[in-house]
Design an enzyme around this catalytic site. Structure first.
Site, PDB file in Angstrom:
ATOM      1  N   ASN A   1       0.853  -1.182   0.000  1.00  0.00           N
ATOM      2  CA  ASN A   1       0.000   0.000   0.000  1.00  0.00           C
ATOM      3  C   ASN A   1       0.899   1.245   0.000  1.00  0.00           C
ATOM      4  O   ASN A   1       1.717   1.430   0.892  1.00  0.00           O
ATOM      5  CB  ASN A   1      -0.910  -0.021   1.226  1.00  0.00           C
ATOM      6  CG  ASN A   1      -1.962   1.058   1.190  1.00  0.00           C
ATOM      7  OD1 ASN A   1      -1.690   2.204   0.857  1.00  0.00           O
ATOM      8  ND2 ASN A   1      -3.185   0.701   1.562  1.00  0.00           N
ATOM      9  N   HIS A  38      -4.397  -4.208   7.645  1.00  0.00           N
ATOM     10  CA  HIS A  38      -4.379  -3.153   8.661  1.00  0.00           C
ATOM     11  C   HIS A  38      -3.449  -3.542   9.808  1.00  0.00           C
ATOM     12  O   HIS A  38      -3.654  -4.553  10.479  1.00  0.00           O
ATOM     13  CB  HIS A  38      -5.772  -2.836   9.215  1.00  0.00           C
ATOM     14  CG  HIS A  38      -5.933  -1.364   9.520  1.00  0.00           C
ATOM     15  ND1 HIS A  38      -6.309  -0.440   8.569  1.00  0.00           N
ATOM     16  CD2 HIS A  38      -5.708  -0.655  10.640  1.00  0.00           C
ATOM     17  CE1 HIS A  38      -6.346   0.774   9.107  1.00  0.00           C
ATOM     18  NE2 HIS A  38      -5.980   0.661  10.369  1.00  0.00           N
ATOM     19  N   HIS A  44       1.250   1.069   6.357  1.00  0.00           N
ATOM     20  CA  HIS A  44       1.917   1.808   7.431  1.00  0.00           C
ATOM     21  C   HIS A  44       3.106   1.036   8.002  1.00  0.00           C
ATOM     22  O   HIS A  44       4.223   1.561   8.085  1.00  0.00           O
ATOM     23  CB  HIS A  44       0.927   2.127   8.549  1.00  0.00           C
ATOM     24  CG  HIS A  44       1.522   2.929   9.659  1.00  0.00           C
ATOM     25  ND1 HIS A  44       1.642   4.294   9.606  1.00  0.00           N
ATOM     26  CD2 HIS A  44       2.069   2.546  10.843  1.00  0.00           C
ATOM     27  CE1 HIS A  44       2.228   4.727  10.718  1.00  0.00           C
ATOM     28  NE2 HIS A  44       2.486   3.686  11.484  1.00  0.00           N
ATOM     29  N   GLU A  46      -8.682   0.780  -3.499  1.00  0.00           N
ATOM     30  CA  GLU A  46      -9.681   0.660  -2.449  1.00  0.00           C
ATOM     31  C   GLU A  46     -10.305   2.019  -2.173  1.00  0.00           C
ATOM     32  O   GLU A  46      -9.679   3.068  -2.361  1.00  0.00           O
ATOM     33  CB  GLU A  46      -9.084   0.065  -1.173  1.00  0.00           C
ATOM     34  CG  GLU A  46      -7.985   0.865  -0.529  1.00  0.00           C
ATOM     35  CD  GLU A  46      -7.470   0.206   0.741  1.00  0.00           C
ATOM     36  OE1 GLU A  46      -7.154   0.939   1.707  1.00  0.00           O
ATOM     37  OE2 GLU A  46      -7.376  -1.032   0.772  1.00  0.00           O
ATOM     38  N   HIS A  50      -5.396   3.988  -2.089  1.00  0.00           N
ATOM     39  CA  HIS A  50      -6.717   4.405  -1.597  1.00  0.00           C
ATOM     40  C   HIS A  50      -6.864   5.888  -1.912  1.00  0.00           C
ATOM     41  O   HIS A  50      -6.493   6.741  -1.111  1.00  0.00           O
ATOM     42  CB  HIS A  50      -6.830   4.154  -0.095  1.00  0.00           C
ATOM     43  CG  HIS A  50      -8.193   4.419   0.469  1.00  0.00           C
ATOM     44  ND1 HIS A  50      -8.633   3.852   1.646  1.00  0.00           N
ATOM     45  CD2 HIS A  50      -9.215   5.192   0.033  1.00  0.00           C
ATOM     46  CE1 HIS A  50      -9.870   4.268   1.902  1.00  0.00           C
ATOM     47  NE2 HIS A  50     -10.230   5.083   0.933  1.00  0.00           N
ATOM     48  N   ARG A  86       5.507  18.316   1.254  1.00  0.00           N
ATOM     49  CA  ARG A  86       6.212  19.389   0.540  1.00  0.00           C
ATOM     50  C   ARG A  86       5.709  19.416  -0.902  1.00  0.00           C
ATOM     51  O   ARG A  86       5.257  18.394  -1.433  1.00  0.00           O
ATOM     52  CB  ARG A  86       7.722  19.147   0.525  1.00  0.00           C
ATOM     53  CG  ARG A  86       8.379  19.147   1.892  1.00  0.00           C
ATOM     54  CD  ARG A  86       8.494  20.559   2.450  1.00  0.00           C
ATOM     55  NE  ARG A  86       9.284  20.569   3.669  1.00  0.00           N
ATOM     56  CZ  ARG A  86       8.795  20.385   4.898  1.00  0.00           C
ATOM     57  NH1 ARG A  86       7.491  20.118   5.050  1.00  0.00           N
ATOM     58  NH2 ARG A  86       9.575  20.434   5.956  1.00  0.00           N
TER      59      ARG A  86
END
Length: 254
Positions: free
Chosen positions: A8, A200, A224, A76, A44, A19
């Site tokens: 992802n 997730h 993440h 997604e 996403h 920036r």
């Protein structure tokens, strides 16, 4: 066959957007991830474009089509007309529908398939008529009634929301309980002909217990945790670490 790894790119895009500069390059890091063995890329595109921008989509599509034609493009989002039009324009292999309010920071729950059955059925048909595989974000403890509705909607897969599982880091007992719950939901989904994805807060550390609980897991989408790991190990090294955690054999050149 171990689960496929979809990287992802949202966290990479969010860092870039701090920036008015073209780095870090979303497509550049996507290229590194794919070259290191990732099976696909996930985006996403939210309405406010706070991470993935609409202008990123054709570049990611071109990257995969031209350099990694066997790679999977997964888009997604919440099924607004705008999002559905983006899918129809940029032709992902898979569309993952999430029940997010556009203002949410991140996905944090699955669909109520019973309550949204008729709308999701129409949206799913539209997407499948375009040739896309359709996955629906699903609560980790979805019951038989909910999964019956997901199957009746016409979903190909459900993506289990693994946020509560990821939140158990440092507590082995709680992690085992959450993994068992996810395994039960995955079994109910499989019994209804649904493939199972997951995503997730997944990490190198918590992937092996998840794979043990869901041995036929089809795909994981990770952003993440993978991006955080890449700050330490680099994107290529991180992809190889996550592939190993999923049970993929190291490439001969590694």
């Amino acid at each position: 066959m171990p689960a496929a790894l979809s990287v992802n790119l949202n966290a990479v895009a969010m860092l870039r957007n701090r920036r008015d500069l073209p780095w870090p390059s979303v497509t550049g890091l996507g290229r590194i991830a794919m070259a290191a063995g990732a099976h696909g890329l996930t985006v996403h595109p939210r309405p406010d474009q706070r991470h993935i921008r609409f202008s990123d989509l054709p570049e990611i599509q071109t990257l995969l089509n031209s350099e990694f034609p066997s790679g999977e493009f997964n888009m997604e989002g919440y099924p607004t007309d705008e999002f559905l039009a983006l899918c129809e324009t940029h032709r992902p292999n898979q569309v993952t529908l999430v029940p997010d309010d556009p203002s949410q920071a991140t996905s944090d729950h699955g669909w109520d398939f019973v309550a949204h059955k008729e709308n999701l059925k129409a949206v799913t048909k539209r997407l499948k008529d375009n040739g896309f595989r359709v996955s629906h974000f699903c609560d980790p403890d979805a019951d038989e009634r909910q999964l019956d509705a997901a199957a009746e909607i016409g979903a190909d897969r459900v993506e289990l929301y693994t946020g509560p599982y990821g939140a158990t880091f440092g507590d082995a007992q709680a992690q085992a309980q959450q993994a068992e719950r996810l395994g039960t939901t995955a079994t109910l989904a499989r019994e209804r002909g649904l493939g199972v994805n997951a995503g997730h807060d997944l990490t190198v550390a918590n992937l092996p217990p998840l794979v043990a609980a869901i041995p036929d897991l089809a795909e994981v989408s990770i952003g993440h945790g993978l991006t955080a790991d890449a700050l330490e190990h680099g994107m290529a090294g991180t992809v190889r670490r996550f592939l190993a955690a999923l049970g993929h054999a190291a490439p001969a050149s590694a």
